[in-house]
Design an enzyme around this catalytic site. Structure first.
Site, short mmCIF file in Angstrom:
data_model
loop_
_atom_site.label_atom_id
_atom_site.label_comp_id
_atom_site.label_asym_id
_atom_site.label_seq_id
_atom_site.Cartn_x
_atom_site.Cartn_y
_atom_site.Cartn_z
N ARG A 65 -0.13 9.68 -9.49
CA ARG A 65 -0.24 8.38 -8.81
C ARG A 65 0.52 7.28 -9.54
O ARG A 65 1.14 6.42 -8.93
CB ARG A 65 -1.72 7.98 -8.70
CG ARG A 65 -2.56 8.88 -7.84
CD ARG A 65 -4.01 8.41 -7.83
NE ARG A 65 -4.13 7.02 -7.44
CZ ARG A 65 -4.00 6.59 -6.18
NH1 ARG A 65 -3.77 7.44 -5.21
NH2 ARG A 65 -4.11 5.31 -5.90
N HIS B 296 3.03 3.86 -8.71
CA HIS B 296 2.84 2.46 -9.11
C HIS B 296 4.09 1.94 -9.84
O HIS B 296 4.49 0.79 -9.65
CB HIS B 296 1.61 2.33 -10.01
CG HIS B 296 0.31 2.57 -9.29
ND1 HIS B 296 0.05 2.07 -8.03
CD2 HIS B 296 -0.80 3.27 -9.65
CE1 HIS B 296 -1.16 2.44 -7.64
NE2 HIS B 296 -1.69 3.18 -8.60
N ASP C 12 0.83 -1.21 0.00
CA ASP C 12 0.00 0.00 0.00
C ASP C 12 0.86 1.26 0.00
O ASP C 12 2.00 1.25 0.46
CB ASP C 12 -0.89 -0.03 1.25
CG ASP C 12 -1.99 1.01 1.18
OD1 ASP C 12 -2.32 1.48 0.07
OD2 ASP C 12 -2.54 1.37 2.25
N GLY C 13 0.29 2.33 -0.51
CA GLY C 13 0.91 3.65 -0.37
C GLY C 13 1.61 4.19 -1.60
O GLY C 13 2.30 5.21 -1.51
N LEU D 290 10.81 -20.70 -3.90
CA LEU D 290 9.72 -19.82 -3.47
C LEU D 290 8.53 -19.86 -4.44
O LEU D 290 8.73 -19.82 -5.66
CB LEU D 290 10.25 -18.38 -3.42
CG LEU D 290 9.22 -17.29 -3.10
CD1 LEU D 290 8.93 -17.25 -1.60
CD2 LEU D 290 9.70 -15.91 -3.56
C1 FPP Z 1 -1.69 0.50 -3.34
O1 FPP Z 1 -1.32 1.81 -3.58
C2 FPP Z 1 -1.26 -0.38 -4.38
C3 FPP Z 1 -2.06 -0.95 -5.34
C4 FPP Z 1 -3.46 -0.65 -5.53
C5 FPP Z 1 -1.58 -1.92 -6.25
C6 FPP Z 1 -0.21 -2.45 -5.97
C7 FPP Z 1 0.54 -2.30 -7.23
C8 FPP Z 1 1.86 -2.20 -7.34
C9 FPP Z 1 2.79 -2.34 -6.21
C10 FPP Z 1 2.46 -1.94 -8.63
C11 FPP Z 1 2.23 -3.02 -9.60
C12 FPP Z 1 2.66 -4.33 -9.12
C13 FPP Z 1 2.98 -5.33 -9.92
C14 FPP Z 1 3.36 -6.64 -9.36
C15 FPP Z 1 2.98 -5.17 -11.37
P1 FPP Z 1 -2.44 2.90 -3.57
O2 FPP Z 1 -2.63 3.34 -4.96
O3 FPP Z 1 -3.67 2.38 -2.90
O4 FPP Z 1 -1.77 3.98 -2.68
P2 FPP Z 1 -2.50 5.10 -1.81
O5 FPP Z 1 -3.31 4.38 -0.76
O6 FPP Z 1 -1.37 5.88 -1.22
O7 FPP Z 1 -3.36 5.89 -2.74
#
Ligand code: FPP
Length: 264
Positions: free
Chosen positions: A52, A56, A39-40, A150
Site C-alpha cells: 500500500r 501513497h 482516493d485509491g 493559489l
Molecule cells: C486514499 O488512499 C488516500 C489517503 C488515505 C491519503 C492520501 C495521501 C496521499 C495522496 C499521499 C500523501 C499526500 C501528501 C500530501 C503527503 P487509500 O489508501 O484509501 O486507497 P484505497 O482506498 O485504494 O485503499
C-alpha cells in the site's frame, strides 16, 4: 502492507502528458475552489502487486503537478484530503509512513510553492499531530503567508464532524462568556468557526477511484459543490484528468436551490 515505516524515495513529480497550459478552459467558467478526495492509492499499488505504501508514495508525487496546474490556471483554493481523523485507525506502520511522507512532501514542495506564489494552510485538528509535523506545518504556513496566488489547504487530521463539533464548542464558549448572543448565530458565524474560515466554499469536489461518497470531507462547505467522480486512482489522476473535471464543471448549471433554466 510493507513493514517499512519511512518513505524510501524522494518525492518527484511524475511526468505529465501534454504541453502545460495548452487548454481550452475559459477562465470565467473555472471554479474558485476545487476540493479533492485523493482516493485509491492502496488499490493502485495492489493492482501492481506492491504494498500500500508504494501507492501513497506515488500519490504524494502526484500532488505537485496538480497544485502547479491549479496555480497556473488561477484557481483560488485547492483543498486536498491528505489524512482524515479516521485514518488513525489504519495500522501504526501505515500511519507513520503517511506522516513521514507529509514531512517529506512539505520540505520538498516549499520551493515550488514559493515559485508559484502558493499560500499553504493546514485544515484539521492540531491535537494528535506530532510536534515535528506541527513544526513543519507552521514553518510552511509562515514561509508562504505572504503569497497571494493559489491557497493550498491541506486537510491533515481533518474530519467534518470533528470540525463542526469544535465549532459548536467554540461558539458555545462565546455564548457562555456573554460574547455572543444566540440569536446572532447564523450560517456566517458557523462558517467563521470552521477550519476553512475565510476561504470560499468549494465549487467543485473531485473524488478519484470511483467511490460515490464524501467520507466526512467538507460536509458543511460542500452544500452546493458540484461533484465529480473520476474512475482512475489518485496516482493516475493527471493534468488531463483535471482538465476533464474542470470542463465537466463548466458544463454544469448551478442552481443553489433556485429554479434555473438549462442552458440553450
Ligand atoms: C486514499 O488512499 C488516500 C489517503 C488515505 C491519503 C492520501 C495521501 C496521499 C495522496 C499521499 C500523501 C499526500 C501528501 C500530501 C503527503 P487509500 O489508501 O484509501 O486507497 P484505497 O482506498 O485504494 O485503499
Amino acid at each position: 502492507m510493507s513493514g517499512s515505516t519511512k518513505p524510501t524515495t524522494t518525492i518527484e513529480p511524475r511526468p505529465q502528458p501534454g504541453p502545460a497550459g495548452a487548454v481550452d478552459l475559459d477562465a470565467k467558467s473555472l471554479p474558485r475552489h476545487v476540493a479533492i478526495i485523493m482516493d485509491g492509492n492502496g488499490r493502485w499499488a495492489r493492482a501492481q502487486g506492491k504494498p500500500r505504501v508504494y501507492g501513497h508514495e506515488h500519490g504524494a508525487r502526484n500532488v505537485n503537478p496538480i497544485v502547479t496546474e491549479c496555480a497556473k490556471l488561477g484557481i483560488e483554493v485547492l483543498t486536498l484530503y491528505a489524512f482524515s481523523t479516521e485514518n488513525w485507525l489504519r495500522s501504526k506502520a501505515e500511519v507513520e509512513f503517511l506522516m513521514g511522507l507529509l514531512l517529506q512532501f512539505l520540505e520538498a514542495e516549499l520551493p515550488t510553492m514559493l515559485a508559484n506564489n502558493v499560500r499553504f494552510k493546514q485544515i484539521g485538528r492540531r491535537e494528535g499531530l506530532s510536534p515535528t509535523v506541527l513544526e513543519m506545518i507552521d514553518r510552511t504556513t509562515a514561509a508562504t503567508a505572504g503569497n497571494t496566488g493559489l491557497t493550498l489547504a491541506l486537510a491533515v487530521n481533518y474530519g467534518s464532524r470533528a470540525e463542526i463539533t469544535d465549532a459548536v464548542r467554540a461558539i458555545a464558549r462565546k455564548v457562555k462568556a456573554g460574547e455572543l448572543d444566540p440569536s446572532a448565530i447564523d450560517q456566517g458565524v458557523i462558517s467563521d468557526h470552521l477550519f476553512t474560515a475565510g476561504l470560499p466554499d468549494p465549487d467543485l469536489l473531485i473524488r478519484t477511484a470511483g467511490e460515490m461518497r464524501l467520507s466526512n470531507y467538507l460536509l458543511w462547505q460542500s452544500s452546493y459543490a458540484e461533484l465529480y467522480v473520476a474512475d482512475v486512482c489518485w496516482p493516475d489522476f493527471d493534468v488531463v484528468q483535471l482538465h476533464e473535471a474542470l470542463r465537466a464543471y463548466a458544463r454544469r448549471t448551478r442552481k443553489f436551490g433556485e429554479v434555473v433554466e438549462p442552458r440553450a
